[in-house]
Design an enzyme around this catalytic site. Structure first.
Site, short mmCIF file in Angstrom:
data_model
loop_
_atom_site.label_atom_id
_atom_site.label_comp_id
_atom_site.label_asym_id
_atom_site.label_seq_id
_atom_site.Cartn_x
_atom_site.Cartn_y
_atom_site.Cartn_z
N ARG A 64 0.99 -1.16 -0.18
CA ARG A 64 -0.12 -0.05 -0.21
C ARG A 64 0.84 0.98 -0.02
O ARG A 64 2.17 1.34 0.08
CB ARG A 64 -1.00 0.00 1.37
CG ARG A 64 -0.17 -0.44 2.41
CD ARG A 64 -0.68 0.05 3.90
NE ARG A 64 -0.79 1.69 4.11
CZ ARG A 64 0.30 2.41 4.24
NH1 ARG A 64 1.42 1.59 4.34
NH2 ARG A 64 0.32 3.33 4.33
N ASP A 253 -2.42 10.49 -2.06
CA ASP A 253 -2.87 9.43 -2.91
C ASP A 253 -3.27 10.15 -4.51
O ASP A 253 -2.82 9.22 -5.41
CB ASP A 253 -3.80 8.64 -2.53
CG ASP A 253 -3.41 7.58 -1.51
OD1 ASP A 253 -2.99 6.28 -1.66
OD2 ASP A 253 -3.26 7.85 -0.22
N ASN A 263 -6.22 11.98 0.39
CA ASN A 263 -5.54 11.16 1.18
C ASN A 263 -6.40 10.30 2.32
O ASN A 263 -7.56 10.58 2.02
CB ASN A 263 -4.61 12.13 2.07
CG ASN A 263 -3.35 11.43 2.76
OD1 ASN A 263 -2.54 10.69 1.99
ND2 ASN A 263 -3.35 11.44 4.20
#
Length: 379
Positions: A64, A253, A263
């Site tokens: 991740r 992200d 995020n």
């Protein structure tokens, strides 16, 4: 398919297993991941022999973090090519594994483009697989270098905004070496401050519902000997009110063209708190996280996670009892709202720090200029 095996020190202390690595055992190439769902209880490696196993690992959060997802996506394309699978099919599956993190699709595209170019020039599958692998390794190296540069730019910005050192930094989710080819994004800035003797305290948000702060950021802070304190997400407001936070540092992200930042969910409330209490709210992310094709925050697709992540608590030591494999904490049948991310508008962001420097104030024009500068450097 995927296989798992544990690698831990005899005394249970971290062994320094990298978050991701390419390996070529006699039975064929594999991608090896540090399974982040098992941390901090144990360090276990997850071995992916094909792209479908990597897709499962991405969706389960075994791997991740936006920059690392880009690296994983590129290696996944290389793995499909090296193993003789349909590269385009693998690329589509990988790019769609998590919709919000733009780095994933960026990494996939880079490796697939290298593979296609090699096939167009000579049509040799082995050479094309090698080209895809070379692209993935190049992205891996670039991210490590970007991490170091972000740390330097971020620390310089902190010293400019908060002269005198003694920084008390609040962070959310996990942004260290577990999400990067280097030492991370936001966490790398805090780590640089620690190494320079200018970090007084790292406040670590627990980060519900999957506890990436408690499980992963605290794990990395402890490994690096940093002064850190863990808090529940809903305790952040009291910290601000007590004047105990000098700056908020988070990752991202996806950053839209207008500077809106997606995020880990819980970031937006921190931005609101920071603005009210006149505390800098700083986003640290590589240029690859800026998506010029997404015009604004409303255009960002926010991933919705399974409800059992909220209605159950799961840990490596938990008794497997609930539908998701965890311990139920809500009545059976409870509906759960579980977005993986939220979006912070640019007017609440003090600065966006990238490997090419910081943007402040955050505007569409400033971001576009920074991205253009980055492309020129790359060329």
């Amino acid at each position: 398919m995927a296989d798992q095996y544990a690698r831990s020190g005899e005394d249970g202390r971290p062994t320094g297993i990298p978050a991701i690595r390419w390996d070529e055992p006699p039975e064929g190439p594999v991608l090896v991941l540090l399974d982040q769902t098992r941390l901090p209880a144990e360090e276990v490696e997850l071995v992916c022999t094909d792209a479908s196993a990597l897709v499962d690992a991405i969706r389960s959060l075994a791997v991740r973090g936006a920059p690392l997802l880009g690296i994983a996506g590129a290696y996944g394309v290389a793995l499909a090519a090296a193993r003789g699978f349909d590269v385009d099919e693998a690329a589509r599956a990988l790019a769609g594994a998590r919709p919000t993190a733009v780095n994933l699709s960026v990494g996939v595209r880079r490796a697939r483009a290298a593979h296609r170019d090699a096939m167009a020039k000579g049509g040799d599958p082995e050479q094309a697989a090698g080209a895809a692998l070379a692209a993935a390794r190049r992205l891996h190296r670039e991210d490590a270098a970007a991490s170091a540069r972000m740390a330097a730019h971020g620390l310089a910005l902190l010293d400019e905004l908060l002269p005198g050192g003694g920084h008390r930094i609040l962070t959310h989710c996990n942004t260290g070496a577990l999400v990067s080819g280097g030492e991370g994004t936001a966490f790398a800035v805090a780590l640089a401050a620690h190494r320079e003797g200018r970090l007084r305290r790292l406040w670590v948000d627990e980060t519900r519902p999957l506890l990436q702060g408690a499980r992963l950021t605290a794990y990395e802070a402890a490994r690096n000997g940093m002064a850190y304190t863990l808090l529940t997400d809903n305790a952040a407001g009291s910290l601000f009110a007590a004047g105990e936070v000098d700056a908020v540092l988070i990752g991202a992200d996806r950053i839209a063209a207008d500077g809106s930042v997606a995020n880990k969910v819980g970031s937006y409330p921190l931005a609101v708190l920071a603005r009210y209490h006149h505390v800098p709210f700083i986003v640290v992310a590589p240029v690859t996280t800026v998506d010029p094709d997404t015009p604004d925050g409303a255009s960002i697709e926010v991933e919705q996670r399974p409800g059992f992540e909220v209605t159950e608590i799961t840990s490596p030591q938990a008794t497997k009892a609930g539908a998701g494999g965890g311990i139920p904490v809500a009545p059976l049948g409870t509906q759960a709202y579980n977005p993986a991310f939220d979006v912070t508008p640019p007017e609440l962001v003090t600065a966006i720090v990238t490997e090419e420097g910081a943007v402040s104030p955050v505007t569409a024009g400033a971001l576009a200029e920074l991205c253009d500068r980055s492309r020129q450097v790359t060329i």
